[in-house]
Design a protein around this motif. Structure first.
Motif, PDB file in Angstrom:
ATOM      1  N   ALA A  81      -6.835  36.776   2.393  1.00 14.63           N
ATOM      2  CA  ALA A  81      -7.770  36.639   1.226  1.00 14.63           C
ATOM      3  C   ALA A  81      -8.595  35.410   1.530  1.00 14.63           C
ATOM      4  CB  ALA A  81      -7.411  36.690  -0.080  1.00 14.63           C
ATOM      5  N   VAL A  82     -10.110  35.161   1.605  1.00 14.02           N
ATOM      6  CA  VAL A  82     -10.511  34.001   1.406  1.00 14.02           C
ATOM      7  C   VAL A  82     -10.687  33.489  -0.040  1.00 14.02           C
ATOM      8  CG1 VAL A  82     -12.882  33.112   1.812  1.00 14.02           C
ATOM      9  CG2 VAL A  82     -12.279  34.977   3.166  1.00 14.02           C
ATOM     10  N   MET A  83      -9.817  32.532  -0.141  1.00 17.18           N
ATOM     11  CA  MET A  83      -9.623  31.808  -1.372  1.00 17.18           C
ATOM     12  C   MET A  83     -10.315  30.309  -1.493  1.00 17.18           C
ATOM     13  SD  MET A  83      -8.069  34.244  -3.080  1.00 17.18           S
ATOM     14  CE  MET A  83      -7.379  33.476  -4.676  1.00 17.18           C
ATOM     15  N   PHE A  84     -10.585  29.886  -2.657  1.00 12.43           N
ATOM     16  CA  PHE A  84     -10.912  28.537  -2.907  1.00 12.43           C
ATOM     17  C   PHE A  84     -10.617  28.022  -4.033  1.00 12.43           C
ATOM     18  CE2 PHE A  84     -14.105  31.733  -4.031  1.00 12.43           C
ATOM     19  CZ  PHE A  84     -14.531  31.344  -5.245  1.00 12.43           C
ATOM     20  N   ASN A  85     -10.835  26.611  -4.324  1.00 15.57           N
ATOM     21  CA  ASN A  85     -10.653  25.895  -5.317  1.00 15.57           C
ATOM     22  C   ASN A  85      -9.198  26.094  -6.037  1.00 15.57           C
ATOM     23  OD1 ASN A  85     -11.693  24.569  -7.761  1.00 15.57           O
ATOM     24  ND2 ASN A  85     -12.558  26.277  -8.583  1.00 15.57           N
ATOM     25  N   ALA A  86      -8.969  25.801  -7.186  1.00 20.03           N
ATOM     26  CA  ALA A  86      -7.775  25.614  -7.965  1.00 20.03           C
ATOM     27  C   ALA A  86      -6.793  26.916  -7.391  1.00 20.03           C
ATOM     28  CB  ALA A  86      -7.511  25.447  -9.486  1.00 20.03           C
ATOM     29  N   GLU A 126     -11.117  15.351  -6.644  1.00 20.13           N
ATOM     30  CA  GLU A 126     -11.231  14.961  -5.236  1.00 20.13           C
ATOM     31  C   GLU A 126     -12.024  15.980  -4.695  1.00 20.13           C
ATOM     32  OE1 GLU A 126     -10.866  11.830  -4.108  1.00 20.13           O
ATOM     33  OE2 GLU A 126      -9.828  11.225  -6.059  1.00 20.13           O
ATOM     34  N   THR A 127     -11.937  17.299  -5.006  1.00 17.69           N
ATOM     35  CA  THR A 127     -12.474  18.381  -4.302  1.00 17.69           C
ATOM     36  C   THR A 127     -14.112  18.416  -4.892  1.00 17.69           C
ATOM     37  OG1 THR A 127     -10.537  19.701  -4.295  1.00 17.69           O
ATOM     38  CG2 THR A 127     -12.706  20.990  -3.719  1.00 17.69           C
ATOM     39  N   ASP A 165     -17.005  30.232 -13.195  1.00 18.00           N
ATOM     40  CA  ASP A 165     -16.036  29.028 -12.990  1.00 18.00           C
ATOM     41  C   ASP A 165     -15.915  28.390 -11.480  1.00 18.00           C
ATOM     42  OD1 ASP A 165     -15.088  31.258 -12.187  1.00 18.00           O
ATOM     43  OD2 ASP A 165     -13.220  30.890 -13.451  1.00 18.00           O
ATOM     44  N   ASP A 166     -16.884  29.026 -10.519  1.00 20.81           N
ATOM     45  CA  ASP A 166     -16.714  28.882  -9.190  1.00 20.81           C
ATOM     46  C   ASP A 166     -17.321  27.553  -8.741  1.00 20.81           C
ATOM     47  OD1 ASP A 166     -17.400  28.665  -6.521  1.00 20.81           O
ATOM     48  OD2 ASP A 166     -18.647  30.618  -6.571  1.00 20.81           O
ATOM     49  N   ILE A 167     -16.339  26.636  -8.203  1.00 16.83           N
ATOM     50  CA  ILE A 167     -16.567  25.443  -7.869  1.00 16.83           C
ATOM     51  C   ILE A 167     -18.033  25.027  -7.138  1.00 16.83           C
ATOM     52  CG2 ILE A 167     -15.533  25.385  -5.499  1.00 16.83           C
ATOM     53  CD1 ILE A 167     -14.213  22.469  -6.223  1.00 16.83           C
ATOM     54  N   SER A 168     -18.436  26.113  -6.527  1.00 16.55           N
ATOM     55  CA  SER A 168     -19.712  25.744  -6.089  1.00 16.55           C
ATOM     56  C   SER A 168     -20.759  25.641  -6.840  1.00 16.55           C
ATOM     57  CB  SER A 168     -20.123  27.325  -5.387  1.00 16.55           C
ATOM     58  OG  SER A 168     -19.515  27.449  -4.191  1.00 16.55           O
ATOM     59  N   HIS A 169     -20.645  26.028  -8.337  1.00 20.39           N
ATOM     60  CA  HIS A 169     -21.509  25.549  -9.414  1.00 20.39           C
ATOM     61  C   HIS A 169     -21.035  24.341 -10.084  1.00 20.39           C
ATOM     62  CE1 HIS A 169     -23.337  29.224  -7.897  1.00 20.39           C
ATOM     63  NE2 HIS A 169     -22.360  30.043  -8.307  1.00 20.39           N
ATOM     64  N   VAL A 170     -20.102  23.652  -9.999  1.00 18.26           N
ATOM     65  CA  VAL A 170     -19.713  22.458 -10.459  1.00 18.26           C
ATOM     66  C   VAL A 170     -20.891  21.596 -10.876  1.00 18.26           C
ATOM     67  CG1 VAL A 170     -18.807  21.194  -8.508  1.00 18.26           C
ATOM     68  CG2 VAL A 170     -17.705  20.920 -10.876  1.00 18.26           C
ATOM     69  N   ASN A 171     -21.563  21.284  -9.958  1.00 16.64           N
ATOM     70  CA  ASN A 171     -22.784  20.256 -10.144  1.00 16.64           C
ATOM     71  C   ASN A 171     -23.755  20.855 -11.118  1.00 16.64           C
ATOM     72  OD1 ASN A 171     -24.423  18.118  -7.825  1.00 16.64           O
ATOM     73  ND2 ASN A 171     -24.941  18.429 -10.015  1.00 16.64           N
ATOM     74  N   LEU A 172     -23.759  22.113 -11.240  1.00 15.74           N
ATOM     75  CA  LEU A 172     -24.795  22.943 -12.042  1.00 15.74           C
ATOM     76  C   LEU A 172     -24.313  22.760 -13.512  1.00 15.74           C
ATOM     77  CD1 LEU A 172     -27.178  24.719 -12.852  1.00 15.74           C
ATOM     78  CD2 LEU A 172     -25.633  26.748 -12.252  1.00 15.74           C
ATOM     79  N   ILE A 179     -26.667  24.204  -2.443  1.00 14.94           N
ATOM     80  CA  ILE A 179     -25.735  24.025  -3.272  1.00 14.94           C
ATOM     81  C   ILE A 179     -24.559  22.808  -2.781  1.00 14.94           C
ATOM     82  CG2 ILE A 179     -23.895  24.940  -4.484  1.00 14.94           C
ATOM     83  CD1 ILE A 179     -25.703  27.633  -4.811  1.00 14.94           C
ATOM     84  N   ARG A 180     -24.275  23.175  -1.456  1.00 19.75           N
ATOM     85  CA  ARG A 180     -23.218  22.269  -0.819  1.00 19.75           C
ATOM     86  C   ARG A 180     -23.472  22.301   0.555  1.00 19.75           C
ATOM     87  NH1 ARG A 180     -18.823  25.922   0.773  1.00 19.75           N
ATOM     88  NH2 ARG A 180     -19.134  27.786  -0.389  1.00 19.75           N
ATOM     89  N   HIS A 181     -23.004  21.442   1.489  1.00 19.18           N
ATOM     90  CA  HIS A 181     -22.972  21.152   2.674  1.00 19.18           C
ATOM     91  C   HIS A 181     -21.651  21.289   3.713  1.00 19.18           C
ATOM     92  CE1 HIS A 181     -27.224  20.117   2.550  1.00 19.18           C
ATOM     93  NE2 HIS A 181     -26.727  19.259   1.615  1.00 19.18           N
ATOM     94  N   ASN A 182     -20.677  22.028   2.957  1.00 20.48           N
ATOM     95  CA  ASN A 182     -19.331  21.860   3.543  1.00 20.48           C
ATOM     96  C   ASN A 182     -18.535  23.030   2.904  1.00 20.48           C
ATOM     97  OD1 ASN A 182     -17.510  20.786   1.277  1.00 20.48           O
ATOM     98  ND2 ASN A 182     -19.196  19.363   1.118  1.00 20.48           N
ATOM     99  N   ALA A 183     -17.420  23.090   3.655  1.00 16.81           N
ATOM    100  CA  ALA A 183     -16.437  24.292   3.082  1.00 16.81           C
ATOM    101  C   ALA A 183     -15.213  23.642   2.604  1.00 16.81           C
ATOM    102  CB  ALA A 183     -16.129  25.146   4.207  1.00 16.81           C
ATOM    103  N   SER A 184     -15.378  22.608   1.895  1.00 16.79           N
ATOM    104  CA  SER A 184     -14.134  21.904   1.380  1.00 16.79           C
ATOM    105  C   SER A 184     -13.327  22.773   0.312  1.00 16.79           C
ATOM    106  CB  SER A 184     -14.498  20.596   0.797  1.00 16.79           C
ATOM    107  OG  SER A 184     -13.181  19.926   0.105  1.00 16.79           O
ATOM    108  N   ALA A 185     -11.912  22.687   0.392  1.00 20.37           N
ATOM    109  CA  ALA A 185     -11.139  23.818  -0.493  1.00 20.37           C
ATOM    110  C   ALA A 185     -11.340  25.362  -0.268  1.00 20.37           C
ATOM    111  CB  ALA A 185     -11.357  22.997  -1.845  1.00 20.37           C
TER     112      ALA A 185
END
Length: 319
Positions: free
Chosen positions: A184-189, A274-275, A40-47, A109-115
């Motif tokens: 903590a380094v957190m991301f996504n929801a 949006e993210t 469920d990592d947003i980095s893999h949302v495209n996958l 996988i991505r080119h940015n650190a959004s969210a």
């Protein structure tokens, strides 16, 4: 096979995703095995969107995902031929390449650190990065993107801190709220929920502060590339088609995100949409300047030619 590798493999969780059935007869699909950090990592949302949309299956490709608890087990599985590609941070690929492992980034996988954020608890006395000197910072795993971003943060202000790998974001969030870690380094929801609920404060918004870079890629090795080139071309073709569908059909994308994250709150889903738009850019190509910026940010040294670190050879021509 070493005992250590066997133990790592037992820690992996494998999930096989079978695309939608096609009405017309077709040859048996080939399978690409992929090692990733979390389902469920947003980095893999495209996958995951490509799997859900059937854009891999359309090309005669099945995808088998294996979740590894950290970068080292994934790297070992790749070296042993257990998987064809793995999600990786470019600095991790640099380290493997420097060791002579022959790994190479085959697409971004991505080119940015959004969210992505460095958070501290709302109750913590920490108000700036310098306050984290000698403190504990939660990350997912050593050698991954959270480790990379945590390193960048402390290097920015010239301090040292202890990085605590906790494996999952829920565990990290619990540790942050209980005071077991100071940041903590957190991301996504997960990050969004902590911020909007007032339980955490933002020390760094990585999406705003970091320059263009490639924080995550899919890495392979020379052994797989020798025979797996056509498979990678099918993979990236399906990836790109899914990204375009995600952008063109918001209703489909929202239904997918609702199922993917098991989330029903419209506000959270809007935030995730949006993210996710920034994680489904549809162009996995990279260049030397982007890789150089990524390596510099991570503070690692590439001891091999840049041409050995990445390739765009298996990505279809963008139209």
């Amino acid at each position: 096979m070493t005992i250590g590798f066997a133990a790592c493999r037992r820690a992996a969780i494998t999930a096989v995703f079978i695309g939608p059935l096609l009405h017309a007869p077709m040859a048996l699909a080939e399978t690409l095995k992929i090692g990733i950090s979390a389902l469920d990592d947003i980095s893999h949302v495209n996958l995951q969107a490509a799997i859900a949309a059937g854009t891999f299956k359309k090309r005669g490709l099945d995808v088998e995902l294996t979740v590894f608890k950290g970068g080292s087990p994934a790297q070992e599985a790749l070296a042993a031929g257990e998987v064809g590609i793995v999600s990786a941070s470019p600095p991790g690929v640099v380290a493997a390449l420097n060791r002579g492992a022959g790994q190479i980034c085959v697409g971004a996988i991505r080119h940015n650190a959004s969210a992505w954020y460095l958070l501290t608890s709302a109750a913590s006395p920490v108000t700036k990065l310098e306050d984290l000197a000698g403190k504990k910072i939660a990350i997912v795993a050593k050698g991954g993107t959270t480790d990379f971003y945590a390193n960048w943060a402390i290097q920015k202000v010239g301090i040292k801190a202890d990085f605590i790998p906790l494996g999952t974001q829920p565990t990290m969030a619990a540790a942050l709220k209980s005071g077991q870690v100071e940041a903590a380094v957190m991301f996504n929801a997960f990050a969004n929920n902590l911020i909007t609920s007032g339980q955490a404060r933002v020390l760094i918004d990585y999406g705003k502060e970091l320059p263009k870079h490639m924080p995550a890629c899919y890495a392979s090795n020379q052994a797989f590339i020798k025979t797996g080139g056509p498979t990678l071309e099918k993979f990236w073709g399906g990836w790109i088609e899914a990204a375009r569908k995600f952008h063109a059909d918001k209703a489909w994308a929202m239904d997918f995100l609702k199922s993917f994250y098991k989330e029903s709150d419209p506000k959270v889903l809007d935030f995730m949409y949006e993210t996710s738009l920034r994680y489904t850019e549809g162009d996995p190509r990279t260049d030397a300047a982007e890789m150089e910026a990524t390596i510099k940010m991570a503070g690692v040294e590439l001891k091999k030619p840049m041409a050995e670190l990445f390739t765009n050879a298996f990505i279809p021509e963008m139209k």
